[in-house]
Design an enzyme around this catalytic site. Structure first.
Site, short mmCIF file in Angstrom:
data_model
loop_
_atom_site.label_atom_id
_atom_site.label_comp_id
_atom_site.label_asym_id
_atom_site.label_seq_id
_atom_site.Cartn_x
_atom_site.Cartn_y
_atom_site.Cartn_z
N ASP A 50 14.12 124.47 9.94
CA ASP A 50 13.52 123.30 9.30
C ASP A 50 12.05 123.54 9.01
O ASP A 50 11.36 124.26 9.75
CB ASP A 50 13.70 122.05 10.16
CG ASP A 50 12.86 122.05 11.42
OD1 ASP A 50 12.06 121.11 11.60
OD2 ASP A 50 13.02 122.97 12.25
N SER A 51 11.57 122.94 7.92
CA SER A 51 10.18 123.07 7.48
C SER A 51 9.86 124.55 7.23
O SER A 51 10.53 125.18 6.41
CB SER A 51 9.24 122.44 8.51
OG SER A 51 7.94 122.31 8.00
N CYS A 52 8.89 125.12 7.92
CA CYS A 52 8.63 126.56 7.75
C CYS A 52 9.89 127.36 8.04
O CYS A 52 10.15 128.39 7.40
CB CYS A 52 7.51 127.02 8.67
SG CYS A 52 5.87 126.48 8.16
N GLY B 68 12.90 126.31 7.43
CA GLY B 68 13.75 126.16 6.25
C GLY B 68 13.33 127.09 5.14
O GLY B 68 14.17 127.62 4.39
N HIS C 15 9.09 114.05 5.55
CA HIS C 15 9.25 115.37 6.15
C HIS C 15 9.98 115.27 7.50
O HIS C 15 10.58 116.25 7.95
CB HIS C 15 7.89 116.05 6.33
CG HIS C 15 7.98 117.53 6.52
ND1 HIS C 15 8.49 118.38 5.56
CD2 HIS C 15 7.63 118.33 7.57
CE1 HIS C 15 8.44 119.63 5.99
NE2 HIS C 15 7.93 119.62 7.21
#
Length: 539
Positions: free
Chosen positions: A131-133, A135, A262
């Protein structure tokens, strides 16, 4: 063989994973479940900005991925990048976007190879999520090492070659970025599932749209999805898009949380991640599962006479039962499509008239059997009506059992868009009005009210079928049924003439074809749709 230095069923550091020619900011952790299978699959789990292995492992635990590891026996490899020197994964440098280019992607690939060698893991069943970075790095790993990873699930990420601030390309240009990383590669490209909030304040939602262009192009698919569906899940509205190949295999799936930030809902939700990756299938070969396009919820037709399928067809089909034993197997359920049917009626459990007395049977006893029918109908693209059976107590009910049944099953299937709920099979002998003091047994309208309110607490969008009249005896019966409906409407909606938008009167055919038809026509004339769930000879 699990190395002796690792304690099973805990996240453990692997200090000697054999890093070579890659950044020294990388560390490796691993989770080996107590129930690890022989030749286990690998799930690589990638953390968010500065989250570290422990942070993302906690997220995965909350989402159910760790429990799924125990259930299905796969290993979880958790890489970590140093939070002080490199808090976000290097998902976009020339080194990382070059196969074996000395970047962090190569380091993660080396961890996978270490797990294959040290734990006897299966090189043909390697998957990745983050997830996030994480992802962002998930998509990079799929693009740089398509022969290593069979599939991935990326939350709030960016396409391969993308950035936090969106970069815009055509689908062909995006696809070329991946193809140019591996110019000689001719094998299958990894399947991908993408999740993003439409109001993401950190990583623009435009990255989801660009990633769809990229991965649909890489897979040789149109940018137009095979199917879309609106889904209410965990209190949020989602738009689900699916891209399938000519064989019906889902290669790209995109979930967009309407208004989501987010802090996306359903992060690492095992109910969706595990089936998409195929990790719920134990075996040596990636199942390349055909992730079925979900049926849209049934809706009242434009005439408001009854519920119809997402394509406007009437819902028709046979019944099966899980009350006392196994229901029809999945193969038989799927075969009804060849006969022109599109729905199944399931008697899920038989209520215990003595519940909740000691030694009585509580709701939930047939959960695994009902689950099997929910899955079988979903996978076959069929609709499913679930109700409570009567057994030896036909024309009767137990309000405690009914309410607790729906407390158990309404939240369980609230997000199954192909499911309808029928409150209780034939609770009164045998027709309306249930509200009469001489009804046998009395009080059934109060039961319908309590059950409906319970269902709507947990499943606000599931169609509900009410009353289930066994003998709908013509126009007179319809007039009597209106007594029940007005009492129900007053209690539930505060208006005896409330207009139903996601409800219908369930009827059976035991008054014969003529009287049943007359009853339905009269009810529709009053403005209340009908849905027949049992038939008699000649109907």
């Amino acid at each position: 063989m699990i190395p002796a230095c690792v304690t099973a069923a805990s996240l453990e550091s692997v200090p000697d994973w054999g890093t070579s020619g890659v950044p020294d900011s990388l560390s490796m952790y691993i989770y080996v479940p107590d129930n690890v299978v022989d030749n286990p699959p690998i799930l690589v789990l990638l953390h968010y900005w500065g989250g570290g292995a422990g942070g993302v492992f906690a997220q995965a635990t909350a989402g159910g991925l760790v429990e799924a590891s125990e259930q299905y026996g796969f290993i979880i490899v958790v890489p970590e990048t140093d939070a002080d020197t490199q808090p976000c994964w290097d998902y976009g440098s020339a080194d990382s976007l070059t196969r074996d280019g000395g970047g962090q992607t190569q380091g993660i690939a080396q961890m996978v190879q270490y797990a294959i060698n040290a734990y006897g893991a299966n090189p043909d069943r390697v998957y990745v999520t983050g997830d996030s970075c994480g992802g962002m790095m998930t998509q990079a790993m799929l693009g740089v090492y398509p022969d290593m990873f069979k599939a991935g699930v990326a939350f709030c990420g960016v396409p391969v070659g993308g950035a936090w601030t969106p970069i815009t390309h055509t689908a062909q240009e995006w696809g070329n970025i991946i193809r140019n990383i591996n110019p000689g590669y001719s094998g299958p490209w990894p399947r991908i599932q993408l999740w993003h909030g439409t109001e993401d304040e950190l990583v623009s939602y435009a990255n989801q749209e660009q990633a769809i262009l990229q991965w649909s192009n890489v897979q040789g698919l149109s940018t137009t999805p095979t199917a879309t569906a609106a889904v209410n899940m965990n209190g949020s509205e989602w738009n689900r898009q699916v891209w399938q190949d000519a064989k019906g295999n889902t290669l790209v799936e995109a979930w967009s949380e309407i208004g989501g930030t987010h802090s996306i809902g359903s992060l690492f939700d095992a109910d969706f991640v595990i089936p998409f990756l195929g990790l719920d299938v134990v075996g040596p070969v990636d199942p390349e599962k055909n992730v079925t396009i979900p049926r849209g919820r049934p809706t009242l037709n434009s005439e408001r006479t009854t519920f119809v399928a997402d394509n406007g067809q009437l819902l028709r089909g046979p019944y099966t039962s899980s009350e006392w034993g196994d229901p029809a197997p999945a193969e038989q359920i799927a075969n009804i499509k060849t006969l022109g049917f599109n729905a199944v009626h399931l008697y899920g459990e038989c209520f215990d008239i003595n519940y909740p007395a000691a030694r009585s049977t509580a709701p939930g006893y047939a959960a695994s059997r009902i689950d099997s029918v929910v899955v079988a109908t979903r996978d076959a693209g069929l609709y499913l009506v679930i109700t409570i059976g009567n057994g030896a107590n036909n024309g009767n009910y137990n309000i405690d059992y009914v309410v607790d049944f729906w407390k158990f099953y309404a939240p369980r299937y609230a997000n199954e868009t192909h499911v309808l709920f029928e409150v209780q099979n034939e609770p009164v002998a045998w027709g309306p009005p249930y509200s009469s003091p001489t009804a046998t047994p009395p009080g059934a309208v109060n039961m319908e009210i309590a059950a409906y309110n319970t269902i709507r607490t947990y499943a606000p969008n599931t169609p509900v079928l009410l009353f289930s009249y066994a003998v709908p005896w013509g126009s007179g019966g319809a007039n009597d049924a209106m007594m029940d409906i007005r009492a129900f409407n007053t209690a539930v909606f505060g208006d005896e003439n409330a207009v139903w938008t996601n409800e219908a009167v369930a009827i059976h055919g035991y008054s014969g074809s003529s009287l049943t038809s007359e009853f339905a026509a009269r009810m529709i004339g009053f403005g209340y749709p009908c849905f027949q769930t049992e038939f008699a000879g000649g109907i």
